[in-house]
Design a protein around this motif. Structure first.
Motif, PDB file in Angstrom:
ATOM      1  N   SER A 312       0.827  -1.203   0.000  1.00 47.74           N
ATOM      2  CA  SER A 312       0.000   0.000   0.000  1.00 47.74           C
ATOM      3  C   SER A 312       0.857   1.247   0.000  1.00 47.74           C
ATOM      4  O   SER A 312       2.026   1.227   0.404  1.00 47.74           O
ATOM      5  CB  SER A 312      -0.933   0.024   1.219  1.00 47.74           C
ATOM      6  OG  SER A 312      -0.182   0.212   2.406  1.00 47.74           O
ATOM      7  N   GLU A 313       0.264   2.330  -0.416  1.00 52.80           N
ATOM      8  CA  GLU A 313       0.955   3.618  -0.404  1.00 52.80           C
ATOM      9  C   GLU A 313       1.290   4.038   1.025  1.00 52.80           C
ATOM     10  O   GLU A 313       2.371   4.565   1.290  1.00 52.80           O
ATOM     11  CB  GLU A 313       0.081   4.667  -1.087  1.00 52.80           C
ATOM     12  CG  GLU A 313       0.782   5.984  -1.348  1.00 52.80           C
ATOM     13  CD  GLU A 313      -0.054   6.916  -2.200  1.00 52.80           C
ATOM     14  OE1 GLU A 313       0.529   7.883  -2.738  1.00 52.80           O
ATOM     15  OE2 GLU A 313      -1.275   6.688  -2.336  1.00 52.80           O
ATOM     16  N   GLN A 314       0.370   3.755   1.958  1.00 53.41           N
ATOM     17  CA  GLN A 314       0.602   4.110   3.348  1.00 53.41           C
ATOM     18  C   GLN A 314       1.751   3.293   3.934  1.00 53.41           C
ATOM     19  O   GLN A 314       2.567   3.797   4.707  1.00 53.41           O
ATOM     20  CB  GLN A 314      -0.662   3.892   4.184  1.00 53.41           C
ATOM     21  CG  GLN A 314      -0.535   4.335   5.628  1.00 53.41           C
ATOM     22  CD  GLN A 314      -0.227   5.811   5.757  1.00 53.41           C
ATOM     23  OE1 GLN A 314      -0.939   6.650   5.210  1.00 53.41           O
ATOM     24  NE2 GLN A 314       0.833   6.153   6.492  1.00 53.41           N
ATOM     25  N   ASP A 318       5.068   4.862   5.676  1.00 57.10           N
ATOM     26  CA  ASP A 318       5.499   4.521   7.035  1.00 57.10           C
ATOM     27  C   ASP A 318       6.960   4.076   7.044  1.00 57.10           C
ATOM     28  O   ASP A 318       7.721   4.441   7.952  1.00 57.10           O
ATOM     29  CB  ASP A 318       4.620   3.405   7.601  1.00 57.10           C
ATOM     30  CG  ASP A 318       3.185   3.847   7.848  1.00 57.10           C
ATOM     31  OD1 ASP A 318       2.935   5.064   7.894  1.00 57.10           O
ATOM     32  OD2 ASP A 318       2.316   2.962   7.976  1.00 57.10           O
ATOM     33  N   TRP A 347       3.935   1.123  -5.619  1.00 56.83           N
ATOM     34  CA  TRP A 347       4.445   1.497  -4.302  1.00 56.83           C
ATOM     35  C   TRP A 347       5.745   0.743  -3.998  1.00 56.83           C
ATOM     36  O   TRP A 347       5.824  -0.066  -3.070  1.00 56.83           O
ATOM     37  CB  TRP A 347       3.367   1.234  -3.249  1.00 56.83           C
ATOM     38  CG  TRP A 347       2.122   2.013  -3.566  1.00 56.83           C
ATOM     39  CD1 TRP A 347       2.044   3.333  -3.866  1.00 56.83           C
ATOM     40  CD2 TRP A 347       0.786   1.513  -3.652  1.00 56.83           C
ATOM     41  NE1 TRP A 347       0.748   3.710  -4.113  1.00 56.83           N
ATOM     42  CE2 TRP A 347      -0.060   2.606  -3.987  1.00 56.83           C
ATOM     43  CE3 TRP A 347       0.199   0.269  -3.457  1.00 56.83           C
ATOM     44  CZ2 TRP A 347      -1.430   2.470  -4.138  1.00 56.83           C
ATOM     45  CZ3 TRP A 347      -1.160   0.129  -3.609  1.00 56.83           C
ATOM     46  CH2 TRP A 347      -1.966   1.226  -3.945  1.00 56.83           C
TER      47      TRP A 347
END
Length: 468
Positions: A312-314, A318, A347
């Motif tokens: 994921s992009e998140q 992180d 990503w």
């Protein structure tokens, strides 16, 4: 609420599904409770027949399922195929061994006559409906390693899968149906995280298992504790990889790279902290960095790709925060430390090696969920153990030494659920798997795992008295 498959290699939304409404969740809970009353009474031969049929179907679907896994969470296609094969193997293992693992036990050092009984034993009985809250990083394996033993023990399962792998979740629902399991024995709940609490608090749910982050584990454990419900938690990990002078260095370096970047480093049991004796530190660091820098990052569907995108992009953001915090405080970047410039979509993050780590850096205490390795130089075994244990996590550990005394010391002193010598931490159906400290509690796999969701029942027959 919409639940979507978003391809992490491109960022493109491919399919969208509507979450189940409250009425459908209730219907599935009712079916699960009803199914348990039937499934718990079936004998082991019938349970084994069903599980072997599911394994056969999965094996036949292997190519298609591997592509779905890669599409949803980004691991290279060969790794996805290996995950499917491991699931098939584990299902067959439990079909073969569950009856023996759950056989009635004679109490240890228990004298029946002295206790005034004619007979006594321990029986393992299924608990009921078990809710499994599962992660995306091994979207098939994490579920199967719960479902295979749970179903063989006579339990039934409800799956709340990670929201970014809905196609895998729905496939699992369909797999057990096609295998011939009665309706309700295994069902997917396609719902968001906000729906978990109401399911946990439903009196028809007997137990829960979660693999995921520490915050998710805290939340489920708190609710389950309030309900006095049995739980098994497998949470984060920041596993040490200790290298001592007696190690075979070439093999240690080769394994270290695999242990760090498998699944793009998105594995709780991945080696993350490389703790190397000063006598071999320079050589290990040079060879390890060279191999990490040479890995091919790219399309997970393409042949020859070593490292795919993060899920994921998140997740990438992180990871970048941890690296930036470390470098701002003096960590040295030996390779990587950035997004690959040739990959504009998706990503991705380069395999990275950071040295000169200090306790003040976040990455020293927090889990780096991606292809980032941290290097530590230590003077002796005492310091190696101190650094290895200086983490809130304790899932597993790797140690490279051929010194028998060092091995015994590491077994005694490493605070982790496993100690793997001269090899990479891995899970196997015949060995218990789980952690200590904030990595969770309880065990999966092996006989320990199948008994987690069984009632340990004492059976006692009083001694017959003579009628005179």
């Amino acid at each position: 609420m919409a639940i979507a498959t978003v391809n992490p290699a491109t960022g493109e939304t491919l399919k969208t599904f509507q979450a189940l409404d409250a009425d459908e969740v209730e219907a599935r809970l009712a079916r699960a409770a009803e199914a348990f009353e039937t499934h718990r009474t079936t004998g082991f031969p019938e349970r084994a027949r069903l599980l072997r049929r599911a394994a056969d179907l999965l094996e036949g679907d292997a190519e298609e399922v591997a592509r779905v896994i890669t599409t949803e969470m980004g691991k290279p296609l060969p790794a996805a195929a290996a995950e499917v094969a491991k699931c098939v193997k584990t299902m067959r293992w439990y079909a073969d061994h569950a009856q023996a693992l759950l056989a009635d036990e004679k109490p240890y050092a228990f004298d029946v006559e002295d206790a005034g009984a004619s007979r006594a034993f321990v029986r393992y009985r299924p608990m009921g409906v078990v809710l499994a809250v599962m992660p995306w990083n091994f979207p098939l394996w994490q579920v199967v390693r719960f479902a295979a033993p749970a179903l063989m023990a006579g339990n039934v399962g409800l799956l709340k899968h990670a929201s970014n792998v809905p196609q895998t979740a729905l496939y699992l629902d369909d797999l057990f149906r096609r295998a011939g399991y009665p309706p309700g024995c295994f069902q997917t709940l396609l719902v968001g995280s906000s729906a978990i609490e109401s399911v946990l608090r439903d009196e028809r749910v007997a137990a829960a298992t979660l693999t995921g982050s520490e915050p998710a584990g805290r939340s489920v454990a708190a609710i389950a504790g309030d309900e006095i419900m049995k739980t098994v938690l497998e949470l984060g990990g920041s596993d040490p990889f200790v290298v001592m002078p007696s190690a075979e260095l070439s093999e240690a370096v080769r394994t270290a790279v695999t242990a760090r970047v498998q699944n793009a480093g998105q594995s709780c049991i991945a080696a993350k902290r490389f703790i190397v004796h000063s006598d071999v530190y320079e050589e290990f660091a040079a060879r390890f960095t060279e191999r990490m820098a040479a890995l091919r990052v790219g399309d997970p569907m393409a042949e020859g790709t070593d490292v795919g995108p993060l899920s994921s992009e998140q997740g990438r953001a992180d990871l970048e925060e941890l690296v930036e915090d470390a470098t701002a405080q003096g960590a040295t970047t030996l390779c990587g430390g950035r997004r690959p410039p040739h990959l504009e979509r998706g990503w991705y993050y380069e395999p990275t090696v950071l040295a000169d780590i200090t306790p003040s850096m976040r990455i020293h205490r927090e889990e780096a969920f991606g292809p980032v390795a941290t290097l530590y130089r230590v003077a002796d075994l005492d310091e190696a153990i101190a650094v290895a244990n200086d983490t809130p996590f304790g899932l597993s550990s790797n140690a490279w030494t051929n010194d028998a005394a060092e091995q015994e010391r590491l077994i005694a002193d490493l605070r982790a659920g496993g100690v793997y010598f001269n090899g990479m931490t891995a899970s196997h159906p015949g060995m218990p798997f789980g952690g200590t400290k904030r990595s969770g509690y309880g065990r999966e796999l092996s006989g320990h795992g199948i008994k987690e969701f069984c009632e340990v029942t004492t059976v006692w027959y009083g001694a017959r008295k003579s009628s005179g």
